[in-house]
Design an enzyme around this catalytic site. Structure first.
Site, PDB file in Angstrom:
ATOM      1  N   GLU A 206       0.812  -1.225   0.000  1.00  0.00           N
ATOM      2  CA  GLU A 206       0.000   0.000   0.000  1.00  0.00           C
ATOM      3  C   GLU A 206       0.842   1.269   0.000  1.00  0.00           C
ATOM      4  O   GLU A 206       0.751   2.096   0.909  1.00  0.00           O
ATOM      5  CB  GLU A 206      -0.987  -0.033   1.171  1.00  0.00           C
ATOM      6  CG  GLU A 206      -1.915  -1.237   1.102  1.00  0.00           C
ATOM      7  CD  GLU A 206      -2.838  -1.383   2.305  1.00  0.00           C
ATOM      8  OE1 GLU A 206      -2.806  -0.504   3.203  1.00  0.00           O
ATOM      9  OE2 GLU A 206      -3.585  -2.381   2.349  1.00  0.00           O
TER      10      GLU A 206
ATOM     11  N   ASN B 223       2.309  -4.862  -3.273  1.00  0.00           N
ATOM     12  CA  ASN B 223       0.900  -5.211  -3.076  1.00  0.00           C
ATOM     13  C   ASN B 223       0.089  -3.956  -2.782  1.00  0.00           C
ATOM     14  O   ASN B 223       0.547  -3.075  -2.042  1.00  0.00           O
ATOM     15  CB  ASN B 223       0.811  -6.195  -1.892  1.00  0.00           C
ATOM     16  CG  ASN B 223      -0.517  -6.888  -1.768  1.00  0.00           C
ATOM     17  OD1 ASN B 223      -1.006  -7.466  -2.715  1.00  0.00           O
ATOM     18  ND2 ASN B 223      -1.092  -6.844  -0.575  1.00  0.00           N
TER      19      ASN B 223
ATOM     20  N   HIS C  24     -10.137  -6.380  -2.565  1.00  0.00           N
ATOM     21  CA  HIS C  24     -11.218  -6.259  -1.580  1.00  0.00           C
ATOM     22  C   HIS C  24     -12.359  -5.532  -2.295  1.00  0.00           C
ATOM     23  O   HIS C  24     -12.392  -4.297  -2.349  1.00  0.00           O
ATOM     24  CB  HIS C  24     -10.753  -5.472  -0.360  1.00  0.00           C
ATOM     25  CG  HIS C  24      -9.684  -6.169   0.429  1.00  0.00           C
ATOM     26  ND1 HIS C  24      -9.897  -7.374   1.057  1.00  0.00           N
ATOM     27  CD2 HIS C  24      -8.393  -5.836   0.678  1.00  0.00           C
ATOM     28  CE1 HIS C  24      -8.786  -7.756   1.673  1.00  0.00           C
ATOM     29  NE2 HIS C  24      -7.861  -6.850   1.455  1.00  0.00           N
TER      30      HIS C  24
ATOM     31  N   GLU D 179      -5.778 -10.852  -1.940  1.00  0.00           N
ATOM     32  CA  GLU D 179      -6.612 -10.699  -0.742  1.00  0.00           C
ATOM     33  C   GLU D 179      -8.088 -10.647  -1.108  1.00  0.00           C
ATOM     34  O   GLU D 179      -8.845  -9.837  -0.577  1.00  0.00           O
ATOM     35  CB  GLU D 179      -6.210  -9.430   0.029  1.00  0.00           C
ATOM     36  CG  GLU D 179      -4.749  -9.377   0.427  1.00  0.00           C
ATOM     37  CD  GLU D 179      -4.375  -8.126   1.220  1.00  0.00           C
ATOM     38  OE1 GLU D 179      -5.271  -7.517   1.847  1.00  0.00           O
ATOM     39  OE2 GLU D 179      -3.188  -7.742   1.212  1.00  0.00           O
TER      40      GLU D 179
ATOM     41  N   ASP E 166     -11.857 -10.728  -1.396  1.00  0.00           N
ATOM     42  CA  ASP E 166     -13.159 -10.947  -0.771  1.00  0.00           C
ATOM     43  C   ASP E 166     -14.139  -9.993  -1.432  1.00  0.00           C
ATOM     44  O   ASP E 166     -13.749  -8.978  -2.004  1.00  0.00           O
ATOM     45  CB  ASP E 166     -13.144 -10.800   0.755  1.00  0.00           C
ATOM     46  CG  ASP E 166     -12.507  -9.515   1.267  1.00  0.00           C
ATOM     47  OD1 ASP E 166     -12.573  -8.480   0.576  1.00  0.00           O
ATOM     48  OD2 ASP E 166     -11.930  -9.542   2.360  1.00  0.00           O
TER      49      ASP E 166
END
Length: 443
Positions: free
Chosen positions: A154, A195, A231, A259, A261
């Site tokens: 990030e 990432n 996400h 990651e 979801d």
């Protein structure tokens, strides 16, 4: 449907289909489907939960694990120079035992840093030394044991500018190149990633990441891949998702969805679950379509281990399994994308016989019935005693014995065993000479 009897002695297992059972879990594990496609299917995990049904699913369905928090700075170095590797080691050991790879997460981040680091006053030289020492220590510990590292996490704002962090403010943008270089020196075999989130489609933030990776490659900095966190929100998979994966791949780096979801506003409904399944399939299909997309990791496979409800008020149900470990339509969508069947597959219920206590002429035993990927509306358990044991009393079940043959059925209040649930009944019995564990049938 597969149902299995499990015993706490040397007896062989035998099991029969129980009346009222309902199939749920996969015939072919996701990890096998992914391997056939040359892809990784992973999940983030919590080390302390890697037992029971949670551990069974994590080990059986996924070929890669990411420690959700166990390798972050505040966890592994809570005070300066003092390291705690307990949970990280536990996850690595579990992965090794289940023939899984591990994705390290994460070495350099603005969040979840220990107070001594975040609140310290450091010169650039001191800060650089702390970062190099941390990266070198952690990566060296797991040298040869991890497939990849999310080295920098990030780094960008939404508009593509660098995020104001301890690292950027103290060391400038080149902290990224330095971190990658130090990580490579500590473990040359591990794949090194940058990432970030909200970089799944083509936008200002993902373009800034693209330009950084292009620059690092041109400078010869060791960078192997880009992680797209994913996400996502229900119904909002970017239309340029596959295009974006491809443009990073065209730079000569791997891409991983790290990651995934897909959250929805609660409560969940059939319509929302159907849309979620379509969204999961869109993401999976995009990765399958691009050769250099190495695979997809879901950020927790069950809603009971998801971060979403704690961070996004009113949202949840973001993972492929519900809170009771039942696969959702999203699970079948992943399987379908990886070449599996969309037919609801088989599951398992188990009956476990154990001796709780034993004395000169008697003993207390119990049987636990548990279901994973299946459910029961009623149950009956039977066994044959081989050494003359005689049941005298039972609770939470109705038990009868004729000669050596014992038959126990559910009470009026505990016949239902939900997917992910269990019931236990107990009994007192007599023995003389020996008390071998019998072979039990669940039928």
């Amino acid at each position: 449907m597969r149902l299995t009897a499990v015993f706490t002695g040397a007896a062989a297992a035998a099991a029969l289909l129980a009346a009222g059972a309902t199939a749920h879990a996969a015939d072919t594990p996701l990890r096998d489907l992914a391997a056939a496609k040359g892809k990784v299917i992973g999940t983030a995990v919590t080390g302390s939960k890697l037992t029971g049904t949670y551990g069974d699913i994590a080990g059986a369905q996924f070929n890669s694990l990411t420690p959700g928090n166990a390798m972050k700075w505040e966890t592994v170095e809570p005070s300066r120079g003092t390291f705690n590797w307990a949970e990280a080691d536990q996850i690595v050991a579990f992965a090794q035992a289940h023939n899984q790879q591990v994705r390290g997460h994460t070495l350099v981040w603005h969040s979840q840093n220990p107070g001594w680091l975040a609140n310290g006053s450091w010169t650039p030289t001191e800060l650089s030394g702390l970062l190099q020492n941390h990266i070198t220590t952690e990566v060296t510990r797991y040298k040869g044991k991890l497939a990849a590292w999310d080295v920098v996490n990030e780094a960008f704002n939404e508009d593509g500018t660098y995020r104001s962090t301890l690292w950027y403010n103290g060391l400038g943008s080149d902290y990224i190149a330095q971190a990658l270089t130090w990580a490579h020196a500590a473990d040359p075999s591990a794949k090194l990633y940058i990432n970030d989130y909200n970089v799944e489609g083509v936008n200002a933030k993902s373009t800034a990441l693209y330009n950084l990776v292009k620059s690092l490659k041109a400078r010869g900095v060791p960078i192997d891949g880009v992680g797209l966190q994913a996400h996502l929100i229900l119904g909002q998979v970017p239309s340029t998702f596959q295009q974006n994966i491809q443009r990073f791949a065209d730079l000569g780096v791997d891409v991983a969805v790290t990651e995934l979801d897909i959250r929805m506003q609660l409560p969940s409904t059939d319509a929302k679950l159907t849309q979620q399944a379509a969204d999961y399939k869109t993401v999976m299909d995009a990765c399958v379509a691009v050769t250099r997309c190495v695979g997809v990791t879901v950020w927790g496979f069950t809603d009971s281990d998801s971060w979403i409800p704690d961070v996004f008020d009113g949202y949840g149900a973001a993972t492929p399994y519900d809170e009771n470990y039942a696969p959702k339509p999203a699970y079948r969508a992943i399987a379908t994308s990886l070449g599996g069947t969309s037919t609801p597959p088989t599951g398992a219920c188990t009956a476990t016989y154990s001796v709780v206590s034993q004395w000169n002429s008697g003993f207390t035993g119990q049987v636990r019935i548990a279901c994973s990927g299946a459910s029961l509306s009623s149950w009956k358990v039977g066994w044959t005693y081989g050494a003359g044991q005689q049941i005298s009393q039972a609770w939470n079940a109705t038990c009868t014995q004729s000669g050596a043959t014992v038959s126990c059925s559910n009470a009026s209040y505990n016949g239902t065993v939900a997917d992910g649930g269990s019931v236990t009944f107990g009994f007192n019995a007599s023995w003389s000479g020996s008390n071998p564990v019998p072979t039990v049938t669940l039928g």
